[in-house]
Design a protein around this motif. Structure first.
Motif, mmCIF file in Angstrom:
data_model
loop_
_atom_site.group_PDB
_atom_site.id
_atom_site.type_symbol
_atom_site.label_atom_id
_atom_site.label_comp_id
_atom_site.label_asym_id
_atom_site.label_seq_id
_atom_site.Cartn_x
_atom_site.Cartn_y
_atom_site.Cartn_z
ATOM 1 N N ALA A 1 26.172 34.570 23.502
ATOM 2 C CA ALA A 1 25.761 35.465 22.167
ATOM 3 C C ALA A 1 24.706 36.666 22.562
ATOM 4 O O ALA A 1 25.021 37.503 21.790
ATOM 5 C CB ALA A 1 24.657 34.348 21.484
ATOM 6 N N SER A 2 24.385 36.693 23.706
ATOM 7 C CA SER A 2 23.858 38.149 24.091
ATOM 8 C C SER A 2 23.655 37.990 25.791
ATOM 9 O O SER A 2 23.899 36.956 26.693
ATOM 10 C CB SER A 2 22.317 38.013 23.665
ATOM 11 N N GLY A 3 23.362 38.942 26.388
ATOM 12 C CA GLY A 3 23.474 39.281 27.720
ATOM 13 C C GLY A 3 24.669 39.267 28.537
ATOM 14 O O GLY A 3 25.738 39.555 27.666
ATOM 15 N N HIS A 4 24.780 39.197 29.775
ATOM 16 C CA HIS A 4 25.753 39.249 30.620
ATOM 17 C C HIS A 4 26.842 38.081 30.315
ATOM 18 O O HIS A 4 26.643 36.955 30.275
ATOM 19 C CB HIS A 4 25.583 39.351 32.145
ATOM 20 N N ILE A 5 28.352 38.486 30.120
ATOM 21 C CA ILE A 5 29.325 37.326 30.006
ATOM 22 C C ILE A 5 30.057 37.546 31.507
ATOM 23 O O ILE A 5 30.294 38.641 31.749
ATOM 24 C CB ILE A 5 30.177 37.608 29.246
ATOM 25 N N ARG A 6 30.549 36.483 31.984
ATOM 26 C CA ARG A 6 31.169 36.455 33.356
ATOM 27 C C ARG A 6 32.532 36.791 33.101
ATOM 28 O O ARG A 6 33.009 36.564 32.189
ATOM 29 C CB ARG A 6 31.042 34.979 33.995
ATOM 30 N N PHE A 7 33.020 37.620 34.160
ATOM 31 C CA PHE A 7 34.334 37.951 34.302
ATOM 32 C C PHE A 7 34.989 36.822 34.960
ATOM 33 O O PHE A 7 34.619 36.354 36.000
ATOM 34 C CB PHE A 7 34.585 39.247 35.111
ATOM 35 N N THR A 8 36.406 36.654 34.290
ATOM 36 C CA THR A 8 37.277 35.410 35.011
ATOM 37 C C THR A 8 37.719 36.137 36.286
ATOM 38 O O THR A 8 37.821 37.182 36.557
ATOM 39 C CB THR A 8 38.206 35.011 34.038
ATOM 40 N N GLY A 9 38.336 35.097 36.937
ATOM 41 C CA GLY A 9 38.992 35.584 38.098
ATOM 42 C C GLY A 9 40.185 36.325 37.699
ATOM 43 O O GLY A 9 40.345 37.094 38.628
ATOM 44 N N ARG A 10 40.880 35.936 36.788
ATOM 45 C CA ARG A 10 42.094 36.825 36.584
ATOM 46 C C ARG A 10 41.597 38.576 36.186
ATOM 47 O O ARG A 10 42.343 39.442 36.395
ATOM 48 C CB ARG A 10 42.753 36.411 35.211
ATOM 49 N N ALA A 11 40.446 38.508 35.617
ATOM 50 C CA ALA A 11 39.897 39.737 35.263
ATOM 51 C C ALA A 11 39.531 40.576 36.439
ATOM 52 O O ALA A 11 39.733 41.777 36.603
ATOM 53 C CB ALA A 11 38.750 39.621 34.107
ATOM 54 N N LYS A 12 39.002 39.932 37.267
ATOM 55 C CA LYS A 12 38.249 40.482 38.440
ATOM 56 C C LYS A 12 39.668 41.012 39.266
ATOM 57 O O LYS A 12 39.680 42.126 39.830
ATOM 58 C CB LYS A 12 37.527 39.454 39.457
ATOM 59 N N LYS A 13 40.657 40.097 39.182
ATOM 60 C CA LYS A 13 41.842 40.569 40.014
ATOM 61 C C LYS A 13 42.465 41.852 39.438
ATOM 62 O O LYS A 13 43.068 42.652 40.194
ATOM 63 C CB LYS A 13 42.831 39.302 39.960
ATOM 64 N N ALA A 14 42.675 42.021 38.233
ATOM 65 C CA ALA A 14 42.920 42.860 37.305
ATOM 66 C C ALA A 14 42.253 44.248 37.794
ATOM 67 O O ALA A 14 42.765 45.461 37.974
ATOM 68 C CB ALA A 14 42.957 43.007 36.059
ATOM 69 N N LEU A 15 40.763 44.020 37.975
ATOM 70 C CA LEU A 15 40.099 45.257 38.466
ATOM 71 C C LEU A 15 40.362 45.674 39.847
ATOM 72 O O LEU A 15 40.401 46.802 40.153
ATOM 73 C CB LEU A 15 38.610 44.967 38.112
ATOM 74 N N GLU A 16 40.670 44.656 40.542
ATOM 75 C CA GLU A 16 41.104 45.014 42.173
ATOM 76 C C GLU A 16 42.229 45.683 42.082
ATOM 77 O O GLU A 16 42.428 46.583 42.968
ATOM 78 C CB GLU A 16 40.864 43.673 42.790
ATOM 79 N N LEU A 17 43.378 45.149 41.281
ATOM 80 C CA LEU A 17 44.390 45.764 41.462
ATOM 81 C C LEU A 17 44.517 47.236 40.937
ATOM 82 O O LEU A 17 45.338 48.123 41.406
ATOM 83 C CB LEU A 17 45.559 44.855 40.561
#
Length: 220
Positions: free
Chosen positions: A148-164
């Motif tokens: 509802a508020s604050g930080h929401i975790r990034f999934t492994g696939r999202a982190k992989k996309a940022l690394e890519l």
């Protein structure tokens, strides 16, 4: 790595959390990164998708179709009436659950469906819990719904996309990570959520990557 992102690319990353929160999702996935990128339709990479007919509206519909909308797993009016015959009132269950756990307690996905976890609690399961529990009881009573508020975790696939996206920038010998690199990385996604989303959008990922790269060469 984040310091290498351009201002626009940072907007995409930050906006992905806003997209996840607006959809009531307790995770940030590749679908939210794409939705956030589409807020910047003039940016390289995104403009190619827009030219192919991808928009924030049809992307949101595609996400709902793959991940599940607010009522994707819910019970319809006929089901509700049938359950009432057995003394189960879904409206009352929802009222009591939201009183205890916050608005949308029955609708908010708790984990990323792309990682094999259930998308949200089932009404019948909650109904059984509620039948033996007082409204407001339990350790989570009165607390806000996750995400509802604050930080929401990034999934492994999202982190992989940022690394890519970093790899895409290096491959092109670019000195920064831009929105175009994020888009190229998203088009490389091999998880079922990314693939399902692009399939619903009518986007052939390999061919679209080639078009994005061609557009970047033309603009250089």
């Amino acid at each position: 790595m984040f310091e290498r992102f351009s201002r626009s690319a940072r907007q995409v990353v930050i906006g992905a959390q806003e997209e996840a929160r607006s959809l009531g999702h307790g995770w940030v996935g590749t679908e939210h990164l794409l939705l956030s990128a589409l807020r910047l339709p003039e940016q390289p990479g995104v403009s190619t998708l827009v030219r192919l007919g991808v928009s924030a509206e049809n992307c949101r519909a595609a996400v709902a179709g793959v991940v599940g909308g607010s009522d994707g797993d819910g019970l319809g009016p006929e089901d509700a009436e049938a359950l009432k015959a057995f003394g189960i009132d879904l409206d009352e269950i929802r009222r009591r659950a939201e009183s205890a756990f916050g608005d949308g307690a029955l609708d908010t996905p708790r984990t990323d469906p792309g990682e094999g976890a259930p998308r949200r609690r089932r009404l019948m399961k909650l109904g059984r819990r509620e039948s033996g529990t007082r409204a407001g009881g339990g350790s989570g009573a009165g607390g806000p719904a996750p995400g509802a508020s604050g930080h929401i975790r990034f999934t492994g696939r999202a982190k992989k996309a940022l690394e890519l996206s970093l790899r895409e920038a290096i491959a092109r010998k670019d000195r920064h990570i831009g929105v175009e690199h994020v888009v190229l990385a998203l088009l490389r996604g091999d998880d079922k959520i990314s693939q399902g989303m692009f399939e619903r959008l009518g986007v052939a990922t390999k061919e679209t990557r080639d078009l994005v790269l061609a557009d970047l060469r033309s603009a250089a």
